[in-house]
Design a protein around this motif. Structure first.
Motif: not given
Length: 468
Positions: A81-88, A267-272
């Motif tokens: 999840s972390a590297f996908i978030l950074i890449a996005g 961020l929306l996809l992960n934070q909600v």
């Protein structure tokens, strides 16, 4: 100049930097890319590719859960999840930029592609390294129980850099007229990754899950880049004329606001779901997470379906109104039946995960209802991207994102949540999501009606002035 452009590159129009928008290009479309052949098929190819990725992700985590202890699955999921978030975040929305600029780049296509990729990859790697410096547990998981910490940091940086351009490759293939290559590319990647998971996950635990991602990513980027080297050059040779490169104002005006909006969406996809878990408890939050993921899969497919509109608009800018209308009909015709089917199967589908998840069936139905209205927002975002209205795109994207987050934060939570009352506890959150999407869809419709009335008034005024 950006991407190493000449001092006075060809421009699409005189654009003030403060306007923060780009204009569609008025140019004869390349023969290799013109026509309806590359119309709806491009969106369908990207939608299928995104669906393959989503299904492969679900399958891989189900397999990991069967192979590994729950703690190992959690550790591996944190790294991925972390590297996908950074890449996005570090993609800077260059995927949509390239799908907009490449169709008319002509002989500039190869440098435009490579300078973009060579910007994304080191940026993703540097940000990834910085991230694991502050969160070293991610590097420890990637390195394995006895592995050196620098090894884990390098693996994480490689994954961030590779995934940063992995999705961008899909946009490039669509822009040069190879949309269905994305389906085969993503399908084969999924098969290889799941196969490696079965082998490495059993042998190396959480590190094996990470390696099952990192290995294929590195190989796919290396091989895919060589393939792109050939096909982009062929595309450039087939393109008539010298082509057009974006200027500094156009790059900043498009990428600045749209990249900001994309960060918010990521961020929306992960934070909600995270906010729901923290405020309503792990049992209710887990059920909401599954329902939310089912909704996000369909929304992601709808977003991907709209992306090729930028390429079609760039090839035929004079058909903007027609393309807007036809793409709206298409997205509603394809996705409304899918949402209806999802609502019908919500109960049986969630019951596969257990009775606690089946209690969230009404939550899923409400989320799908909200997504039905959100399709108008997704369509409008695609139109604003294609038309080059970067700031308008960002305003709509960020506003809709923040409103959903506010709902998740302010809806009252029960002080003593009942694990068996998932539906009752979370109904206000789902209802709030529906209200937000109805409001955003109404705003989109009103904006379109005002624009239509303004165009009609302008045409009437022109006719009256020209009349004898």
């Amino acid at each position: 100049m950006p991407f190493g452009l000449p001092a006075h590159p060809p421009r699409w129009g005189n654009l003030a930097l403060a306007d923060l928008r780009t204009q569609p290009m008025t140019i004869v479309p390349p023969a290799a890319c013109s026509g309806e052949k590359s119309g709806a098929g491009e969106g369908l190819a990207l939608s299928i590719s995104s669906a393959l990725g989503a299904l492969a992700g679900l399958a891989s985590w189900l397999i990991a859960a069967r192979l590994l202890p729950q703690a190992d699955v959690g550790l591996a999921a944190a790294v991925v999840s972390a590297f996908i978030l950074i890449a996005g975040i570090t993609q800077l929305n260059l995927g949509l930029g390239l799908i907009r600029w490449l169709p008319v780049a002509g002989c500039h296509a190869s440098p435009l592609v490579w300078r973009s990729l060579l910007l994304i990859m080191p940026l993703s790697a540097v940000v990834g390294l910085g991230y694991v410096v502050f969160v070293p547990d991610l590097a420890r998981t990637a390195a394995g129980a006895d592995g050196p910490l620098p090894l884990g940091m390098c693996l994480f940086a490689l994954a961030s850099a590779g995934w940063g351009v992995f999705i961008v490759h899909d946009y490039i293939l669509v822009a040069i007229g190879k949309p269905w290559w994305t389906v085969w590319r993503n399908g084969l990647f999924a098969v290889v990754r799941i196969t490696l998971l079965l082998v490495l996950g059993t042998a190396f635990g959480a590190q094996g899950v990470v390696l099952s991602w990192v290995g294929p990513i590195v190989v796919w980027i290396a091989v895919g880049s060589l393939v792109l080297l050939v096909v982009v050059r062929r595309f450039a040779r087939r393109s008539p004329g010298s082509g057009v490169m974006p200027s500094r104002s156009e790059v900043v005006g498009f990428l600045g606001p749209t990249a900001t909006a994309q960060v918010g969406y990521t961020l929306l996809l992960n934070q909600v779901p995270l906010v729901v878990i923290l405020r309503f408890g792990p049992e209710a939050g887990a059920a909401f997470f599954i329902a939310w993921q089912a909704t996000i899969v369909l929304e992601t497919a709808a977003n991907y379906y709209m992306h090729p509109l930028s390429a079609r608009w760039a090839r035929e800018p004079g058909r903007g109104a027609e393309l807007t209308s036809s793409s709206r009909r298409s997205i509603l015709k394809i996705f409304l039946p899918l949402l209806t089917l999802g609502a019908v199967l919500a109960g049986p589908g969630l019951s596969i995960f257990g009775p606690g998840y089946a209690a969230a069936a009404d939550i899923l139905r409400l989320l799908l209802l909200g997504l039905a209205f959100r399709l108008l927002v997704v369509h409008e975002l695609g139109v604003r991207t294609a038309a080059g209205h970067g700031m308008a795109y960002a305003r709509l994207h960020i506003a809709s994102t923040l409103l959903v987050l506010v709902v998740a934060l302010v809806v009252p939570a029960s002080p003593d949540p009942d694990p068996n009352g998932v539906g009752a506890d979370l109904l206000p959150v789902a209802l709030g999501y529906v209200v937000v999407q109805v409001a955003c869809a109404a705003h989109v419709v009103l904006v379109r009606l005002r624009e239509r009335a303004r165009r009609g008034g302008a045409q009437t005024g022109t006719t009256s002035t020209a009349a004898p």
